[in-house]
Every structure is written in C-alpha cells, then in structure tokens.
Scaffold this motif. Structure first.
Motif, short mmCIF file in Angstrom:
data_model
loop_
_atom_site.label_atom_id
_atom_site.label_comp_id
_atom_site.label_asym_id
_atom_site.label_seq_id
_atom_site.Cartn_x
_atom_site.Cartn_y
_atom_site.Cartn_z
N GLN A 1 -12.37 -5.21 -2.43
CA GLN A 1 -13.93 -4.97 -2.66
C GLN A 1 -14.17 -3.36 -3.19
O GLN A 1 -15.04 -3.35 -3.98
N GLU A 2 -13.43 -2.77 -2.68
CA GLU A 2 -13.50 -1.23 -3.13
C GLU A 2 -12.60 -0.88 -4.18
O GLU A 2 -12.98 0.19 -4.86
N LYS A 3 -11.48 -1.35 -4.33
CA LYS A 3 -10.45 -1.10 -5.59
C LYS A 3 -9.70 0.14 -5.15
O LYS A 3 -9.36 0.85 -6.05
N THR A 4 -9.97 0.81 -3.93
CA THR A 4 -9.20 1.82 -3.64
C THR A 4 -8.58 1.33 -2.18
O THR A 4 -8.87 0.72 -1.33
N PHE B 1 0.67 -1.16 -0.19
CA PHE B 1 -0.06 0.03 -0.23
C PHE B 1 0.89 1.31 -0.10
O PHE B 1 0.48 2.37 -0.14
N GLY B 2 2.05 1.17 0.15
CA GLY B 2 3.02 2.48 0.59
C GLY B 2 2.76 2.99 1.85
O GLY B 2 2.10 2.44 2.74
N HIS B 3 3.58 4.05 2.27
CA HIS B 3 3.19 4.75 3.37
C HIS B 3 3.72 6.02 3.20
O HIS B 3 4.48 6.63 2.42
N CYS C 1 -7.02 1.94 -7.57
CA CYS C 1 -6.34 1.16 -8.30
C CYS C 1 -6.87 0.52 -9.45
O CYS C 1 -7.85 -0.07 -9.29
N ASP C 2 -6.17 0.57 -10.73
CA ASP C 2 -6.76 -0.10 -11.82
C ASP C 2 -6.01 -1.63 -12.21
O ASP C 2 -6.44 -2.03 -13.08
N GLU D 1 -0.13 0.94 -6.55
CA GLU D 1 0.18 2.08 -7.18
C GLU D 1 1.30 2.01 -8.39
O GLU D 1 0.97 2.43 -9.35
N LEU D 2 2.43 1.34 -7.98
CA LEU D 2 3.51 1.20 -9.09
C LEU D 2 2.84 0.50 -10.09
O LEU D 2 3.22 0.87 -11.31
#
Ligand SMILES: Nc1ncnc2c1ncn2[C@@H]1O[C@H](COP(=O)(O)OP(=O)(O)O)[C@@H](O)[C@H]1O
Ligand SMILES: [Mg+2]
Length: 479
Positions: free
Chosen positions: A260-263, A213-215, A275-276, A232-233
């Motif tokens: 579920q949310e793709k975010t 997820f990154g920070h 996120c795609d 994200e990458l």
C-alpha cells in the motif's frame, strides 16, 4: 538462401534433393507415393517436389489422396531432361502448382518459393499469432501457444506489461508457465533492470522477512552484519514472489502494508526505504479458497488481484491445440543435445497422438521433460512413439518388459517383438505399422526380413512390452 520451412522430395535423384536444399534446410525424402503421402501427412510441408519419372496420373493420385485427407500441399514437378522442348502442361492440368525444366534452375525455384511464402502469409493473417512467439520479448522468455486460452493470457501479459499495474498476480497450476509469464512482463516493462525471485514456500517466516526487507546488524541473533533485502536489490526492476499462498500469515500483514505504501523498513531498522520495483506474485492454489480457509488474508487477496492473469492447465480442453505446438517448440529450442535436436525435424503423428492423450499433471514443465527425453532416445530424424516415455519411474509395465527382465536383455528380441506387434495390430499395413513404430517403410521392410517375421510368427505371450493401447498414456520404449 532458405525460404521454405519443409519440403518433401519424391525422387531417387540426388540433383533434385540438392535443388530443394537451396530453398529449405528441412528436406525430407520419399521413395514412392505411399511414403510421400505419409510424410506429407506427418510434417505438413510447404511444397512436395516430384521428378517427372512420376507420370501425371501418379501425381494426380497423390494430389487426390492428399485432398481427401485434408493434407494437401502444392506440388512442384521437376523435369529431369533440361532440353525437353514440350512444356509439360499436362502436370499443370492435373493440379500441379508449377513445373521446372531441369535440375539446375535455381532461380525459378527461388521465385516459386518466394511466391509460396508470400501466399501463406497473406492466406493466414494470424500466422504470427498462431505460432505465438512473443517477438518483442527477449528470446529467453519466448512463450509458445495458439489456443484461445493461452492467447487470452498473452493478451493480459501484454496489457499488464504496457501498464503500471502493481502488484500483478499470476495464477495457475505448477508448471503452467507462471514464472515465464512474470519474466515476460518484466521484459516488457523494464528489460534492463534486475529480476529477482523468492520462493515463499522455501523459507521460514523470519528468513523470508529478512530476505525480502533486509535487516540491520544486531537486529536478531546471528544478524552479524547489515543485509540488503530483495525489494531494495531489485531497484526499479521486478520482485517475483513465487507461491505467495505459502507466505506465513503474520508476514502477509507486513507485505500488505508495504504494497500500500511502497515503502518499507529493514528488520530492526528505523529509516523508511522507497521501493520502485514491480511486485509480481504467483499462486498455484486458489487464493479465494485459501481466504475462506483463513490461510490467506482477505485484504491482501484483494490488493493483489487488481488484474489477475490466469494460465489454464495443459490438460484443459481449451489448451489441447497447444500440446503439439509446445512439443515442436521444445524440439526446436532444447539445448539438451544440440547435435541430435538439429537432426530431428518433427514428431510423428502417433507420437503427437500419445502426447494429446496424456493429462499432464506437471503441465508444460512435464511436456518439456518428455520432449527432451525423447530427443535423447530418438535415433531417426523424427520423434516416434517409441521415444515418448511418460512417467518413466512410475511405469509399472516397464518392469515386466523383456528389455528390463534380468533374464533377457536382448534388444533385438524386444525390437522383433515390437515390430511383430505393430504389424499384427495394423493388420499388416506396413505404412501404418512403420508410422506407429516411428521408422520408415524401407527400414520396416529391412527389419521384417532381418528378423524373419511372418504373418504367423507367434508373439511372446509373456511380453508386456506393448504398443500403447488407446487408453494407455504410459509408453515403454525399447529403442
Ligand atoms: N507457453 C510456454 N511456452 C514455452 N515454454 C513454456 C510455456 N509455459 C511454460 N513453459 C516452460 O515450462 C517450464 C515451467 O514453467 P514455469 O514458468 O517455471 O512454470 P510455473 O512457474 O507455473 O511452475 C519452464 O521451462 C518454462 O520455460
Ligand atoms: Mg514455478
């Protein structure tokens, strides 16, 4: 121009070999009928070329033996005398496919080769899927297999690749090709986008979370700058979550929410990021059992298994026919020793049988290693039984073998011993013994003479450097 895959030439004349080389890069030589039968049986050539020093009777004998052993290949006869006026119909009458007059008749040979090529394609409408190399995929992900089990998996890969299915779950033992399958799906869906992989078993929960997820800077001790996570990458490419069953349970909850949310939010972050990327997860454990044992969240399991792809282990009887095909695939594609793999054209029947007998706990990865090792060990143009070394470190018998005995490192002694054993085991059938040893009959004759091996030569009783027994799958090499 080269049209045919493999040709066997039964002739002592260089012109005939040169003629054959015009239509194939893989030309095998045989000196006599017995050798021609052996080689034909081992490599399944597209055609066998004889010169007309072999009489129609001889060639009929060859054709009959091949028919009996179900190894028949079309036979072409090349007349050495260009000026011979008689069309040698006798050869056609006994079953030869065609006859060429003279060794300079390249055009006629090319016509015949083109004809054969066309025939074999129309005879076998499934020839492409039999040797399943997924042509639409990038070369780096080409997968080989022809069993029903693997074709089913290929079919699923193609269906999933063509759909928007997300997430995708791939299940199978280690080494069965899960990551390769993930790359194949990626190549079908978005070949020019990033493919990023993370092994869920290799990182602690915190590290894995920030990897994915990154920070943001300052979110935990040591977070001295912002980090962009893999989700994200990957952009609109693929994130491969390898060994998802090993993901810590608390992170599984966060992953489920994301799926579920793709975010998601970065660790310590407040903004939602879309996120795609396609998420592909793999597991070598049975996730259902992991759910039962409370190691894996049931809701995540259901979310992941919309359209699972299962890859069967190589030892399963349904995949038996993939072993030979994969072995040849690795022989052709291995880069471990370019010079040698170009020269090595195939595996002998006995080498293949040894591969079939092993149970492949490491699956395709293990098979690839065995073939690469064999490429390094092999000194002839075919991988023979003596170059197939399975489990080199675990092979207890190798410690007893004279080649590894501190007192006696003599390679010649080991070679003599192995040849004597092969002859004894085959009842002095030289063709059989030569094939068992992975050498030609001519080499065998030379070695028998060199080492002065006779039917009554004593065998070294202490030697454990055996030819593999029927039940043995661990082989020793002395070459
Ligand atoms: N069907 C196949 N055709 C060609 N190579 C394969 C096939 N299946 C697996 N491999 C090769 O075997 C090795 C292990 O595959 P990998 O995808 O890493 O397995 P897993 O992820 O299941 O452990 C890789 O080198 C891969 O290229
Ligand atoms: Mg893997």
């Amino acid at each position: 121009m080269s049209l045919l895959r493999r040709i066997v030439v039964v002739s002592k004349r260089g012109e005939v070999h040169q003629l054959a080389q015009q239509v194939s890069r893989e030309v095998f030589m045989a000196d006599d009928l017995a050798e021609a039968s052996d080689i034909t049986e081992t490599i399944s050539p597209d055609i066998v070329v004889f010169d007309d020093t072999f009489s129609p009777d001889h060639i009929r004998e060859f054709i009959n033996t091949a028919d009996k052993n179900l190894t028949s290949a079309p036979v072409l006869v090349v007349g050495l005398d260009e000026n011979s006026k008689e069309p040698p119909t006798e050869y056609i009458r006994i079953g030869a496919y065609d006859y060429i007059n003279g060794t300079n008749n390249y055009n006629k040979l090319q016509e015949i080769a083109a004809q054969l090529c066309k025939q074999s394609q129309s005879d076998d409408p499934e020839s492409n899927s039999n040797n399943f190399f997924i042509d639409d995929f990038a070369f780096s992900v080409s997968m080989a297999g022809r069993s029903d089990a693997i074709r089913k998996a290929f079919k699923m890969i193609q269906l999933v690749g063509a759909s928007r299915c997300d997430p995708v779950l791939i299940v199978g033992e280690t080494g069965t090709g899960k990551e390769l399958a993930a790359k194949a799906i990626h190549a079908l869906r978005h070949p020019n986008k990033p493919f990023v992989a993370v092994n869920c078993a290799a990182l602690t929960a915190n590290l894995l979370e920030s990897e994915l997820f990154g920070h943001v800077k300052g979110s935990f001790t040591g977070a001295d700058r912002d980090k962009t996570g893999l989700l994200e990458l990957a952009g609109s490419g693929t994130v491969f979550l390898d060994e998802i069953s090993e993901m810590p349970v608390n992170l599984q909850a966060k992953l489920l929410r994301f799926l579920q949310e793709k975010t998601f939010r970065k660790v310590g972050g407040t903004t939602s990021i879309n996120c795609d990327a396609t998420i592909i997860a793999s597991s070598n454990r049975n996730l259902k059992s992991e759910v039962k044992a409370n190691n894996f969240r049931r809701d995540l399991y259901y979310r992941l298994s919309i359209c699972p792809i299962t890859i069967a282990p190589l030892r399963s009887p349904q995949r038996a026919e993939d072993i030979g095909l994969l072995a040849e695939h690795f022989l052709r594609t291995s880069t471990i020793c370019h010079e040698k793999s170009k020269k090595i054209v195939c595996l002998t029947k006995f080498a293949l049988e040894a591969l079939q007998k092993h149970d492949w706990p490491g699956n395709v990865r293990e098979l690839r290693n065995v073939i690469e090792r064999a490429i390094l060990l092999e000194t002839t143009d075919k991988i023979g039984l003596s170059s197939i070394v399975i489990d080199p470190d675990l092979d207890e018998s190798s410690t007893d073998c004279p080649t590894s005995n501190a007192k006696d490192f003599s390679l010649a002694k080991a070679e003599r011993e192995l040849i004597a054993r092969a002859l004894q085991e085959t009842g002095w059938q030289k063709t059989h013994a030569a094939a068992l040893l992975g050498i030609t009959r001519a080499t065998l004759y030379a070695k028998v003479k060199q080492y002065n091996i006779g039917k009554n030569s004593p065998l070294d009783k202490e030697s454990n450097c055996n030819l593999p027994s029927k039940s043995s799958s661990h082989l020793v090499t002395v070459s």
